[in-house]
Scaffold this motif. Structure first.
Motif, PDB file in Angstrom:
ATOM      1  N   LEU A   1       0.838  -1.205   0.000  1.00 58.78           N
ATOM      2  CA  LEU A   1       0.000   0.000   0.000  1.00 58.78           C
ATOM      3  C   LEU A   1       0.869   1.249   0.000  1.00 58.78           C
ATOM      4  CD1 LEU A   1      -2.807  -0.930   2.576  1.00 58.78           C
ATOM      5  CD2 LEU A   1      -3.032  -0.769   0.090  1.00 58.78           C
ATOM      6  N   ALA A   2       1.929   1.259   0.819  1.00 58.23           N
ATOM      7  CA  ALA A   2       2.828   2.409   0.892  1.00 58.23           C
ATOM      8  C   ALA A   2       3.558   2.611  -0.437  1.00 58.23           C
ATOM      9  CB  ALA A   2       3.825   2.232   2.032  1.00 58.23           C
TER      10      ALA A   2
ATOM     11  N   GLU B   1       2.531   1.742  -3.465  1.00 56.54           N
ATOM     12  CA  GLU B   1       1.590   2.253  -4.459  1.00 56.54           C
ATOM     13  C   GLU B   1       1.279   3.726  -4.216  1.00 56.54           C
ATOM     14  OE1 GLU B   1      -1.700  -0.466  -4.153  1.00 56.54           O
ATOM     15  OE2 GLU B   1      -0.550  -2.098  -5.091  1.00 56.54           O
ATOM     16  N   LEU B   2       1.089   4.103  -2.953  1.00 59.18           N
ATOM     17  CA  LEU B   2       0.803   5.494  -2.649  1.00 59.18           C
ATOM     18  C   LEU B   2       2.010   6.380  -2.958  1.00 59.18           C
ATOM     19  CD1 LEU B   2      -1.357   7.461  -1.132  1.00 59.18           C
ATOM     20  CD2 LEU B   2       0.614   7.599   0.367  1.00 59.18           C
TER      21      LEU B   2
ATOM     22  N   PRO C   1      -8.894  -1.480   3.114  1.00 62.09           N
ATOM     23  CA  PRO C   1      -7.934  -0.867   2.194  1.00 62.09           C
ATOM     24  C   PRO C   1      -8.215   0.589   1.841  1.00 62.09           C
ATOM     25  CG  PRO C   1      -9.183  -2.620   1.104  1.00 62.09           C
ATOM     26  CD  PRO C   1      -9.528  -2.671   2.546  1.00 62.09           C
ATOM     27  N   THR C   2      -9.461   0.967   1.653  1.00 60.29           N
ATOM     28  CA  THR C   2      -9.777   2.355   1.316  1.00 60.29           C
ATOM     29  C   THR C   2      -9.370   3.286   2.447  1.00 60.29           C
ATOM     30  OG1 THR C   2     -11.622   1.616  -0.056  1.00 60.29           O
ATOM     31  CG2 THR C   2     -11.608   3.933   0.597  1.00 60.29           C
TER      32      THR C   2
ATOM     33  N   ASN D   1      -5.536   3.576   2.673  1.00 61.88           N
ATOM     34  CA  ASN D   1      -5.041   4.468   1.623  1.00 61.88           C
ATOM     35  C   ASN D   1      -5.309   5.923   1.981  1.00 61.88           C
ATOM     36  OD1 ASN D   1      -3.701   3.025  -0.480  1.00 61.88           O
ATOM     37  ND2 ASN D   1      -5.639   2.050  -0.948  1.00 61.88           N
ATOM     38  N   GLU D   2      -6.458   6.195   2.565  1.00 68.76           N
ATOM     39  CA  GLU D   2      -6.801   7.553   3.002  1.00 68.76           C
ATOM     40  C   GLU D   2      -5.828   8.014   4.090  1.00 68.76           C
ATOM     41  OE1 GLU D   2      -9.132  11.014   2.881  1.00 68.76           O
ATOM     42  OE2 GLU D   2      -9.566   9.224   1.717  1.00 68.76           O
TER      43      GLU D   2
ATOM     44  N   LEU E   1      -2.699   6.925   4.653  1.00 66.29           N
ATOM     45  CA  LEU E   1      -1.396   7.147   4.028  1.00 66.29           C
ATOM     46  C   LEU E   1      -1.385   8.443   3.220  1.00 66.29           C
ATOM     47  CD1 LEU E   1      -0.671   3.519   2.859  1.00 66.29           C
ATOM     48  CD2 LEU E   1       0.905   4.902   4.191  1.00 66.29           C
ATOM     49  N   SER E   2      -2.427   8.653   2.441  1.00 64.22           N
ATOM     50  CA  SER E   2      -2.520   9.832   1.598  1.00 64.22           C
ATOM     51  C   SER E   2      -2.509  11.118   2.426  1.00 64.22           C
ATOM     52  CB  SER E   2      -3.783   9.750   0.742  1.00 64.22           C
ATOM     53  OG  SER E   2      -3.911  10.894  -0.047  1.00 64.22           O
TER      54      SER E   2
END
Length: 167
Positions: free
Chosen positions: A34-35, A37-38, A67-68, A71-72, A74-75
């Motif tokens: 995840l990291a 990809e972000l 996952p959503t 991602n939020e 991390l973003s």
């Protein structure tokens, strides 16, 4: 106004995601992936701001989550770090076992006496932003039973640590 609306929608997504997690909807996810990809998605923004974005990640580091929402989280953390790091500075995104995420920057940091307040909705240290980014991060951490803490960065700035291990 658009940014505020998007942040309010994010809060609504967090509430839905928290319900899904509470109802057993968490998945086993690779936090390193995840990291990665972000980081790739945010690299053009970092480049445009003149900030070096680096990733230090063991592979794989598995956590249970939605996952959503992750991602939020991390973003928001990386976007905040990029926004507060001066041109020529560095942002480092780290993931390590057993389930720890760190975002460290070269920005001005946050004084120790304000570190709890930045997780309150609409609290802003300066005129930038809506005061919702770290509130959203805090809600996502609560939904995942993760602990978030703020520290002085190794070279100045701020280090945000999210532990999914209960530590």
């Amino acid at each position: 106004l658009t940014h505020l609306a998007n942040q309010l929608l994010s809060l609504a997504r967090v509430e839905n995601g928290a319900r899904a997690i509470a109802e057993g909807g968490a998945q086993l996810l690779d936090l390193s992936q995840l990291a990665r990809e972000l980081g790739m998605a945010m690299a053009p923004l970092a480049y445009a701001r003149g900030v070096a974005l680096a990733l230090e990640a063991e592979a794989p580091v598995h956590v249970r989550g939605e996952p959503t929402l992750l991602n939020e989280l991390l973003s928001n953390l990386v976007d905040n770090a990029l926004a507060h790091t001066p041109k020529g500075g560095n942002v480092i995104l780290r993931v390590y076992a057993p389930g720890v995420l760190e975002v460290e920057d070269d920005g001005p940091g946050i004084p120790e006496d304000e570190r709890e307040r930045v997780f309150e909705r609409f609290y802003r240290r300066n005129a930038q932003g809506t005061g919702l980014g770290l509130a959203i991060v805090g809600e996502i951490c609560r939904a995942h039973l993760a602990k978030i803490s703020l520290h002085d960065g190794d070279g100045g700035g701020l280090k945000v640590r999210v532990s999914f291990t209960g530590d």
